[in-house]
Design a protein around this motif. Sequence first.
Motif, PDB file in Angstrom:
ATOM      1  N   ALA A  56       0.850  -1.186   0.000  1.00 17.67           N
ATOM      2  CA  ALA A  56       0.000   0.000   0.000  1.00 17.67           C
ATOM      3  C   ALA A  56       0.888   1.239   0.000  1.00 17.67           C
ATOM      4  O   ALA A  56       2.040   1.202   0.437  1.00 17.67           O
ATOM      5  N   PHE A  57       0.320   2.312  -0.505  1.00 20.21           N
ATOM      6  CA  PHE A  57       1.008   3.599  -0.570  1.00 20.21           C
ATOM      7  C   PHE A  57       0.152   4.599   0.197  1.00 20.21           C
ATOM      8  O   PHE A  57      -1.059   4.634   0.030  1.00 20.21           O
ATOM      9  N   ILE A  58       0.775   5.386   1.046  1.00 17.84           N
ATOM     10  CA  ILE A  58       0.040   6.388   1.820  1.00 17.84           C
ATOM     11  C   ILE A  58       0.635   7.766   1.541  1.00 17.84           C
ATOM     12  O   ILE A  58       1.858   7.949   1.590  1.00 17.84           O
ATOM     13  N   VAL A  59      -0.222   8.726   1.235  1.00 13.60           N
ATOM     14  CA  VAL A  59       0.195  10.117   1.061  1.00 13.60           C
ATOM     15  C   VAL A  59      -0.439  10.945   2.172  1.00 13.60           C
ATOM     16  O   VAL A  59      -1.660  10.978   2.314  1.00 13.60           O
ATOM     17  N   ASP A  60       0.398  11.596   2.959  1.00 17.95           N
ATOM     18  CA  ASP A  60      -0.074  12.435   4.063  1.00 17.95           C
ATOM     19  C   ASP A  60      -0.092  13.888   3.591  1.00 17.95           C
ATOM     20  O   ASP A  60       0.949  14.544   3.509  1.00 17.95           O
ATOM     21  N   SER A 226       5.797  -2.759   9.715  1.00 15.52           N
ATOM     22  CA  SER A 226       5.946  -1.710   8.711  1.00 15.52           C
ATOM     23  C   SER A 226       5.193  -0.456   9.122  1.00 15.52           C
ATOM     24  O   SER A 226       4.176  -0.505   9.822  1.00 15.52           O
ATOM     25  N   GLU A 227       5.691   0.682   8.660  1.00 15.37           N
ATOM     26  CA  GLU A 227       5.075   1.965   8.989  1.00 15.37           C
ATOM     27  C   GLU A 227       3.680   2.068   8.394  1.00 15.37           C
ATOM     28  O   GLU A 227       2.762   2.616   9.007  1.00 15.37           O
ATOM     29  N   VAL A 228       3.519   1.533   7.192  1.00 16.08           N
ATOM     30  CA  VAL A 228       2.219   1.563   6.515  1.00 16.08           C
ATOM     31  C   VAL A 228       1.183   0.782   7.311  1.00 16.08           C
ATOM     32  O   VAL A 228       0.043   1.234   7.500  1.00 16.08           O
ATOM     33  N   TYR A 229       1.569  -0.392   7.779  1.00 15.66           N
ATOM     34  CA  TYR A 229       0.652  -1.222   8.578  1.00 15.66           C
ATOM     35  C   TYR A 229       0.198  -0.465   9.819  1.00 15.66           C
ATOM     36  O   TYR A 229      -0.986  -0.445  10.159  1.00 15.66           O
ATOM     37  N   LYS A 230       1.135   0.178  10.500  1.00 14.65           N
ATOM     38  CA  LYS A 230       0.823   0.888  11.743  1.00 14.65           C
ATOM     39  C   LYS A 230      -0.093   2.082  11.485  1.00 14.65           C
ATOM     40  O   LYS A 230      -0.983   2.377  12.288  1.00 14.65           O
ATOM     41  N   ALA A 250      -5.150   1.004  -3.878  1.00 20.59           N
ATOM     42  CA  ALA A 250      -4.214   0.682  -2.805  1.00 20.59           C
ATOM     43  C   ALA A 250      -3.443   1.926  -2.392  1.00 20.59           C
ATOM     44  O   ALA A 250      -2.492   1.846  -1.616  1.00 20.59           O
ATOM     45  N   LEU A 251      -3.851   3.081  -2.927  1.00 16.86           N
ATOM     46  CA  LEU A 251      -3.268   4.366  -2.557  1.00 16.86           C
ATOM     47  C   LEU A 251      -4.218   5.068  -1.594  1.00 16.86           C
ATOM     48  O   LEU A 251      -5.375   5.324  -1.923  1.00 16.86           O
TER      49      LEU A 251
END
Length: 261
Positions: A56-60, A226-230, A250-251
Amino acid sequence: MNRRSFVKKVLNGSIAGSLYLVWPMGSGSLEILEQIPEQIPGIRDKEYDILNQEFAFIVDITRCIGCGSCCVADKREYNVPDGNFRTWVERYVKGFSDKIYVDSPNGGLQGYQHPRTDIEEKIRDTFFVPKLCNMCKEAPCVQVCPVGATFTSPDGFVLVDEKRCVGCAYCIQACPYSVRFIHPDKKTVEKCTWCYQRVRKGLLPACVEVCPTGARKFGSMKDETSEVYKILKGPGVLTVLKKEMGTFPALYYKGARREVI
């Protein structure tokens, strides 16, 4: 059938139902995948079995400062032709009338060092929104490709086999997020791949690696360390763009406002 002949027949309608003709992933596409080892060094020096991960990809948005470092890294990594972007950054300016002004000069490649001078009303807020491929689980681009050039890899990445691509642009029209373009020289489709070739070697995507504020995160949703999981399991609201399209991206965006969604 060569590429030019094929496209001509499609446009003339002599290939019936071409929008629904989908060829299975063949040997050409498999060449992209055959270099993947069974075990690769993972993100942050952990052992990853890439085929058993769900990335997964996360944009803050609350962290993005619109510096353009991600765009520069992407352009250098893939020699992206001028005027085209695999990833870009949009600036959202909100006035006191609640009107939203959106711009993205040169894709945000040079950053946003100067305020807009063409807005007459007083400005209430400004924020930045990076855009890139959403890696949809139900990808419209895969469904409409008439030759199977756009496909989903076993590990969930939506990729393009340029050896198969005929440049018909059906996938460009089908993408709800406008993340594809025709390469001016190759005449085939290109898009963000989340740096697939880097990920399979255990590296982070180039844009994630260079982001100075940590606005971009990438990792496995199955790795509890992983940071994404958290982030996904922790507090805070995350959302996807154009949820009503049913593409299951998944973004994920953190801090996304209603003007963006």
